[in-house]
Design an enzyme around this catalytic site. Sequence first.
Site, mmCIF file in Angstrom:
data_model
loop_
_atom_site.group_PDB
_atom_site.id
_atom_site.type_symbol
_atom_site.label_atom_id
_atom_site.label_comp_id
_atom_site.label_asym_id
_atom_site.label_seq_id
_atom_site.Cartn_x
_atom_site.Cartn_y
_atom_site.Cartn_z
ATOM 1 N N ASN A 103 0.858 -1.189 0.000
ATOM 2 C CA ASN A 103 0.000 0.000 0.000
ATOM 3 C C ASN A 103 0.888 1.231 0.000
ATOM 4 O O ASN A 103 2.016 1.190 0.485
ATOM 5 C CB ASN A 103 -0.866 -0.005 1.268
ATOM 6 C CG ASN A 103 -1.776 1.208 1.363
ATOM 7 O OD1 ASN A 103 -2.392 1.614 0.376
ATOM 8 N ND2 ASN A 103 -1.861 1.808 2.542
ATOM 9 N N HIS A 105 0.847 5.207 1.390
ATOM 10 C CA HIS A 105 0.113 6.081 2.308
ATOM 11 C C HIS A 105 0.829 7.438 2.363
ATOM 12 O O HIS A 105 2.063 7.482 2.434
ATOM 13 C CB HIS A 105 0.068 5.444 3.700
ATOM 14 C CG HIS A 105 -0.670 6.279 4.698
ATOM 15 N ND1 HIS A 105 -2.054 6.375 4.698
ATOM 16 C CD2 HIS A 105 -0.238 7.076 5.694
ATOM 17 C CE1 HIS A 105 -2.429 7.197 5.668
ATOM 18 N NE2 HIS A 105 -1.347 7.637 6.289
HETATM 19 C C1 GRF Z 1 -2.702 8.870 -2.461
HETATM 20 O O1 GRF Z 1 -2.377 10.025 -1.727
HETATM 21 C C2 GRF Z 1 -2.328 7.626 -1.702
HETATM 22 O O2 GRF Z 1 -1.175 7.786 -0.909
HETATM 23 C C3 GRF Z 1 -3.524 7.405 -0.828
HETATM 24 O O3 GRF Z 1 -4.629 7.758 -1.623
HETATM 25 C C4 GRF Z 1 -4.213 8.701 -2.609
HETATM 26 C C5 GRF Z 1 -4.577 8.125 -3.930
HETATM 27 O O4 GRF Z 1 -4.342 8.990 -4.994
HETATM 28 N N1 GRF Z 1 -3.562 6.059 -0.339
HETATM 29 P P1 GRF Z 1 -4.441 8.452 -6.484
HETATM 30 O O5 GRF Z 1 -5.835 7.814 -6.636
HETATM 31 O O6 GRF Z 1 -3.353 7.452 -6.692
HETATM 32 O O7 GRF Z 1 -4.300 9.664 -7.347
#
Ligand code: GRF
Length: 221
Positions: A103, A105
């Site tokens: 994942n 984050h």
């Molecule tokens: C990102 O900031 C990621 O870290 C978090 O959700 C957001 C997703 O953005 N888990 P995207 O859909 O990849 O543009």
Amino acid sequence: MRLGVMISGRGSNLQALIEACASPGYPAEIALVISNRGDAAGLARAAVAGIPATVIDERDRARFAEAADRLLRRHAVGLVCLAGFMRLLDHGLVAAWRDHMVNIHPSLLPAFPGLHAQRQALAAGVRFAGCTVHFVRAETDRGPILAQAVVAVHPDDDEESLSARILAAEHRLYPSAVRLIAEGRTRIVGDRVEVEGWRAPEATVLNPCPASADALVSKRG
Ligand code: GRF
């Protein structure tokens, strides 16, 4: 290595992975995109790239997990990448893909897990923020840390400007972390991840930094 990317929205990290996979010598390909929402903008990115994408519009968590697991296996996925996937995952699915699911984050975990990580960072007054790629465990935004990227917090930052700076770092970090896994250079030992051939930057950075000096203060210590 065949990747299954799970999204819920914008899909900019999916896009970063699509672009990395298209570059010569990158050791992974995206076999499948799964979204839990039919209106996820990331689905169009998969379509443009010619990647099979499936919407699993299933409210029941166990049934969602069953469908996702079946699809991932049918597409011979070796690594699941959560990329803005906003649903809590069934513990059985997490267990089935243990050490094969990562994942990203938008914080320097273990600080600021959960929603609005960038807002949490600003409220806490930290001088550095960033993003983390970690192996997924049952507890949300917990699990062995593989890679992190750091950005400075600026005095005039708001949630939007900090999020944008972190997101740009995410787009560099995620493909780089997936590459390490695909190259077989990572080994999970307890709660930690060992990386073969790990190179780390040597600089120390102060924030605020002295007006007269460069932010890079020393090369060691
Ligand atoms: C990102 O900031 C990621 O870290 C978090 O959700 C957001 C997703 O953005 N888990 P995207 O859909 O990849 O543009």
